[in-house]
Design an enzyme around this catalytic site. Structure first.
Site, PDB file in Angstrom:
ATOM      1  N   TYR A   1      -6.967  -8.381  11.654  1.00  0.00           N
ATOM      2  CA  TYR A   1      -5.720  -8.080  12.371  1.00  0.00           C
ATOM      3  C   TYR A   1      -5.923  -8.516  13.814  1.00  0.00           C
ATOM      4  O   TYR A   1      -6.945  -8.188  14.415  1.00  0.00           O
ATOM      5  CB  TYR A   1      -5.412  -6.579  12.299  1.00  0.00           C
ATOM      6  CG  TYR A   1      -5.097  -6.111  10.890  1.00  0.00           C
ATOM      7  CD1 TYR A   1      -3.855  -6.358  10.319  1.00  0.00           C
ATOM      8  CD2 TYR A   1      -6.051  -5.439  10.129  1.00  0.00           C
ATOM      9  CE1 TYR A   1      -3.563  -5.947   9.027  1.00  0.00           C
ATOM     10  CE2 TYR A   1      -5.767  -5.024   8.833  1.00  0.00           C
ATOM     11  CZ  TYR A   1      -4.517  -5.277   8.282  1.00  0.00           C
ATOM     12  OH  TYR A   1      -4.224  -4.874   7.002  1.00  0.00           O
TER      13      TYR A   1
ATOM     14  N   GLN B   1       1.490  -6.268   5.674  1.00  0.00           N
ATOM     15  CA  GLN B   1       1.884  -5.941   4.316  1.00  0.00           C
ATOM     16  C   GLN B   1       3.237  -6.578   4.044  1.00  0.00           C
ATOM     17  O   GLN B   1       3.600  -7.511   4.767  1.00  0.00           O
ATOM     18  CB  GLN B   1       1.902  -4.440   4.175  1.00  0.00           C
ATOM     19  CG  GLN B   1       0.509  -3.827   4.462  1.00  0.00           C
ATOM     20  CD  GLN B   1       0.318  -2.388   3.995  1.00  0.00           C
ATOM     21  OE1 GLN B   1       1.142  -1.810   3.302  1.00  0.00           O
ATOM     22  NE2 GLN B   1      -0.792  -1.781   4.387  1.00  0.00           N
TER      23      GLN B   1
ATOM     24  N   GLU C   1      -6.531  -9.004   3.505  1.00  0.00           N
ATOM     25  CA  GLU C   1      -5.647  -8.369   4.503  1.00  0.00           C
ATOM     26  C   GLU C   1      -5.669  -9.231   5.748  1.00  0.00           C
ATOM     27  O   GLU C   1      -6.752  -9.478   6.309  1.00  0.00           O
ATOM     28  CB  GLU C   1      -6.104  -6.953   4.861  1.00  0.00           C
ATOM     29  CG  GLU C   1      -5.802  -5.938   3.787  1.00  0.00           C
ATOM     30  CD  GLU C   1      -6.127  -4.508   4.220  1.00  0.00           C
ATOM     31  OE1 GLU C   1      -5.964  -4.186   5.406  1.00  0.00           O
ATOM     32  OE2 GLU C   1      -6.569  -3.736   3.345  1.00  0.00           O
TER      33      GLU C   1
ATOM     34  N   ASN D   1     -12.119  -0.784  -0.957  1.00  0.00           N
ATOM     35  CA  ASN D   1     -11.476  -1.314   0.249  1.00  0.00           C
ATOM     36  C   ASN D   1     -12.262  -0.945   1.491  1.00  0.00           C
ATOM     37  O   ASN D   1     -12.618   0.236   1.671  1.00  0.00           O
ATOM     38  CB  ASN D   1     -10.060  -0.720   0.378  1.00  0.00           C
ATOM     39  CG  ASN D   1      -9.372  -1.160   1.660  1.00  0.00           C
ATOM     40  OD1 ASN D   1      -9.010  -2.321   1.811  1.00  0.00           O
ATOM     41  ND2 ASN D   1      -9.226  -0.231   2.608  1.00  0.00           N
ATOM     42  N   GLU D   2     -12.539  -1.922   2.324  1.00  0.00           N
ATOM     43  CA  GLU D   2     -13.159  -1.704   3.646  1.00  0.00           C
ATOM     44  C   GLU D   2     -14.249  -0.642   3.605  1.00  0.00           C
ATOM     45  O   GLU D   2     -14.294   0.254   4.457  1.00  0.00           O
ATOM     46  CB  GLU D   2     -12.080  -1.333   4.685  1.00  0.00           C
ATOM     47  CG  GLU D   2     -11.096  -2.451   4.917  1.00  0.00           C
ATOM     48  CD  GLU D   2     -10.214  -2.272   6.154  1.00  0.00           C
ATOM     49  OE1 GLU D   2     -10.144  -1.163   6.701  1.00  0.00           O
ATOM     50  OE2 GLU D   2      -9.587  -3.276   6.565  1.00  0.00           O
TER      51      GLU D   2
ATOM     52  N   GLU E   1       0.845  -1.198   0.000  1.00  0.00           N
ATOM     53  CA  GLU E   1       0.000   0.000   0.000  1.00  0.00           C
ATOM     54  C   GLU E   1       0.877   1.243   0.000  1.00  0.00           C
ATOM     55  O   GLU E   1       2.010   1.222   0.504  1.00  0.00           O
ATOM     56  CB  GLU E   1      -0.888  -0.019   1.256  1.00  0.00           C
ATOM     57  CG  GLU E   1      -1.723   1.240   1.423  1.00  0.00           C
ATOM     58  CD  GLU E   1      -2.817   1.133   2.490  1.00  0.00           C
ATOM     59  OE1 GLU E   1      -2.831   0.127   3.237  1.00  0.00           O
ATOM     60  OE2 GLU E   1      -3.650   2.053   2.558  1.00  0.00           O
TER      61      GLU E   1
ATOM     62  N   ASN F   1      -6.687   1.605   2.732  1.00  0.00           N
ATOM     63  CA  ASN F   1      -7.401   2.872   2.882  1.00  0.00           C
ATOM     64  C   ASN F   1      -6.941   3.897   1.846  1.00  0.00           C
ATOM     65  O   ASN F   1      -7.714   4.749   1.414  1.00  0.00           O
ATOM     66  CB  ASN F   1      -7.179   3.431   4.286  1.00  0.00           C
ATOM     67  CG  ASN F   1      -7.762   2.535   5.366  1.00  0.00           C
ATOM     68  OD1 ASN F   1      -8.589   1.671   5.087  1.00  0.00           O
ATOM     69  ND2 ASN F   1      -7.334   2.726   6.602  1.00  0.00           N
TER      70      ASN F   1
HETATM   71  O1  AHR Z   1      -3.021  -2.474   6.246  1.00  0.00           O
HETATM   72  C1  AHR Z   1      -3.262  -1.267   6.916  1.00  0.00           C
HETATM   73  C2  AHR Z   1      -4.717  -0.828   6.795  1.00  0.00           C
HETATM   74  O2  AHR Z   1      -5.533  -1.698   7.514  1.00  0.00           O
HETATM   75  C3  AHR Z   1      -5.316  -0.858   5.400  1.00  0.00           C
HETATM   76  O3  AHR Z   1      -5.027   0.298   4.676  1.00  0.00           O
HETATM   77  C4  AHR Z   1      -6.770  -0.941   5.683  1.00  0.00           C
HETATM   78  O4  AHR Z   1      -7.484  -1.576   4.642  1.00  0.00           O
HETATM   79  C5  AHR Z   1      -6.856  -1.684   6.997  1.00  0.00           C
HETATM   80  O5  AHR Z   1      -7.699  -1.069   7.891  1.00  0.00           O
END
Ligand code: AHR
Length: 498
Positions: A244, A346, A292, A172-173, A27, A72
C-alpha cells in the site's frame, strides 16, 4: 519537454500476461461485503441479494481472480460459521476489525457471486487462529465430490456439484505483529506446510500461495520469505507480496516515482525465489502473487467499535492516485514472466474504486486506469525501452517522465503511458523495430484539473477518461502528445508481416 522515445521489438518478449494480474479482493471488513456487493435490502438487490449496480460497474473492470474472505479477517474466521441456513448462522464478535459479523454472506454466497461475475475463486484459509485441519476441511467442502462429511454438507446446503476452487492462500500477512495468530517465520512455515500437504491431499489440482512479506518495511523482509519457502518447498506454487502506498509527504513528483520501488519489490522477491530454488536444487520455483496492492494512506479508521458494517477505511481517491494505480499495472506487465496473480485491494467501499452511499454509487478515479488496462490485457508483454526527459524523485530516485508498458496481441499493440509531468505535455514517439505501426484503432486518456482532483457524489465526473485519437503515424512510427498528469491507453494495428 524533449520528445520521449518508446522503442519496442516484437521479439523482445518478457512473457505472456497472465489475466489473473487483473484480480480483485473482497474482505469482510467495513461495508465491503454488506452494503457493498451484498445488500438484500437495497433497491438494487438482485434475486441473490447482490447489488446489481455495483456488479455492473465491477463487470466493466473485467476482473479475474477474486480473493476472499480476507485479509486480516481471514485469520480469525471459521468458515463453517458462514455455511448452512442463514438464520441459523452465528453472529460473531470479529477481532481483526472489531466488528459484528452475522455470517449472512459465506462460502456458498461467495461462489455464487464469483459464478455470476465470471471470477476465479481464490480463498484465504485461516492459519492464524485456525488449524491446518480446518483448512483441509474447507478444501473438502469446496472441491470433493459428494459422499464425504464436508462435501455432503455442501450438497445439503444446495450445491451437489463441487465449487472447484483452484487457488488457495495459506493464511494472510502472518509476518505482521497485528495479525491474529502471528508467529515467527519458522512456526508459520510448519503450519503452512502441514496445511498445504493436507489440502493437496484432498485435491491435488489446487494451487497454493504461501504468505510472503506483507511490507518491505518490517525487519523480517526477505528473511521471512526465505525461511518459509525453504521449508514449504515445492508445495508453494506462489508467494505473496502486499503493498500500500501514498503521498504522505505531499510531494506529487516523488509519489509518482514510486514505480521504482514497486519494480524493486517484485525483483527482490523474484531473486529470493530463484535463490531458494537454487538452494533446494529444485526444478520448481514459486511464482509471485501480488495479492494486495493499492493506494492507502488517507483514512485510518480501522476500529469497527463492535458495529455491523461500519464505515472503515473508505479512502477517497484523486488523479495522482489513479496515476499510481497505472504505475502498479505497468510494473506488473513489465514483470509478466514472474508475476502471475495480482489483486486490487479492494473492490467496493473499502480502499476501493467504487463507493456506495445508500442506493447511490460513485466511480472513483482509480476505477478508470484499471478499466483501461484490463480491457487490453490479452497478449505478450514486450520490453519497453524508454529514453527521454527524466527527474529525480526525493526518496524514490530517478525516473523518466513517461512510465510505460506494452502488450503485443497478434497484429495489435497495446501501449500504456503515464505522463508524470505536473505541467507539461509530453511528446512520445512509439516505434516497433521489426514492424510498422499502421493505425491507432482506439485510445483513451485520463486526466483532470489538478493532481488532487477527485470525483465526489456531488461532482462525479471530474476525473474521467476521454477518447484519444490524436496520433500521427509517419513511416510506421506513431507520435502522440500526452497531457500533463495523464494516463493513456492506446491500441494500434500493426502492418501485416511481409
Ligand atoms: O486490505 C486491508 C488490509 O490490509 C487487509 O485486511 C490486510 O491483509 C492488510 O494489512
Amino acid at each position: 519537454m524533449e520528445t520521449t522515445t518508446l522503442a519496442l521489438h516484437t521479439q523482445f518478449q518478457i512473457g505472456k500476461v497472465d489475466p489473473r494480474i487483473f484480480g480483485g479482493f473482497l474482505e469482510h471488513i467495513g461495508r465491503a461485503v454488506y452494503q457493498g456487493v451484498y445488500d438484500p435490502t437495497s433497491a438494487h438487490a438482485d434475486a441473490n441479494g447482490f447489488r446489481s449496480d455495483v456488479l455492473s460497474a465491477l463487470r466493466r473492470l473485467n476482473m479475474t481472480a477474486l480473493r476472499y474472505p480476507g485479509g486480516n479477517f481471514a485469520s480469525g474466521y471459521h468458515w463453517i460459521d458462514g455455511t448452512g441456513p442463514c438464520d441459523k448462522r452465528p453472529t460473531i464478535r470479529e477481532l481483526a476489525w472489531q466488528s459484528r459479523e452475522p455470517n449472512h454472506f459465506g462460502t456458498d454466497e461467495y461462489i455464487q457471486l464469483a459464478r455470476q461475475m465470471n471470477w476465479t475463486p481464490m480463498i484465504t484459509v485461516n492459519l492464524g487462529t485456525g488449524t491446518p485441519e480446518e483448512a483441509r476441511n474447507w478444501v473438502e467442502y469446496c472441491n470433493a465430490p459428494a459422499g464425504t462429511r464436508y462435501s455432503d454438507l455442501r450438497a445439503a446446503n444446495g450445491s451437489v456439484a463441487p465449487h472447484a476452487v483452484k487457488l488457495w492462500c495459506l493464511g494472510n500477512e502472518m509476518d505482521g505483529p497485528w495479525q491474529l495468530g502471528h508467529v515467527p517465520a519458522d512456526q508459520y512455515a510448519i503450519r503452512a506446510q502441514q496445511a498445504a500437504k493436507m489440502m493437496k491431499d484432498v485435491d491435488k489440482s489446487i494451487e497454493l500461495v504461501a504468505c510472503g512479506s506483507c511490507t518491505t518495511g518490517l525487519p523480517t523482509y526477505m528473511e521471512w520469505d526465505r525461511q518459509v519457502l525453504e521449508y514449504i518447498g515445492d508445495l508453494a506454487d506462489y508467494v505473496s507480496l502486499h503493498r500500500y502506498v501514498g503521498n504522505r509527504a505531499n510531494d506529487t513528483l516523488d509519489y509518482l516515482a514510486i514505480t521504482n520501488s514497486i519494480d524493486r519489490q517484485i525483483e527482490e522477491m523474484d531473486a529470493m525465489c530463484r535463490f531458494v530454488q537454487a538452494k533446494r536444487r529444485s526444478p520448481k520455483r514459486a511464482d509471485l502473487c501480488f495479492d494486495e496492492w493499492n493506494v492507502w494512506y488517507k483514512n485510518h479508521q480501522t476500529d469497527g467499535e463492535g458495529k455491523f458494517a461500519p464505515h472503515l477505511i473508505e479512502e477517497e481517491y484523486n488523479l495522482e492516485d489513479a496515476l499510481v494505480v497505472a504505475g502498479f499495472l505497468n510494473s506488473f506487465i513489465r514483470h509478466a514472466d514472474v508475476l502471475k496473480i495480482a489483486n486490487l485491494a479492494q473492490i467496493v467501499n473499502v480502499i476501493a474504486p467504487i463507493l456506495t452511499r445508500g442506493d447511490a454509487m460513485l466511480l472513483q478515479s482509480i476505477f478508470y486506469p484499471f478499466e483501461m488496462f484490463s480491457r487490453r490485457r490479452e497478449g505478450i508483454s514486450l520490453q519497453p525501452i524508454v529514453a527521454g526527459p527524466a527527474y529525480e524523485g526525493k526518496t524514490n530516485g530517478r525516473v523518466n517522465y513517461i512510465d510505460a508498458s506494452a502488450i503485443l496481441d497478434g497484429d495489435r499493440l497495446h501501449v500504456f503511458a503515464t505522463n508524470r509531468s505536473l505541467g507539461e505535455f509530453a511528446r512520445v514517439q512509439i516505434q516497433v523495430a521489426d514492424r510498422k505501426i499502421a493505425a491507432l484503432e482506439r485510445g483513451e486518456s485520463l486526466t483532470g484539473p489538478h493532481a488532487q482532483a477527485a470525483n465526489t457524489f456531488e461532482q462525479p465526473n471530474v476525473v474521467q477518461p476521454q477518447p484519444f485519437s490524436d496520433a500521427q503515424i509517419l513511416d510506421g512510427r506513431a507520435e502522440v502528445k500526452l497531457a500533463p498528469l495523464s494516463v493513456t491507453a492506446l491500441t494500434f494495428r500493426l502492418d501485416a508481416v511481409e
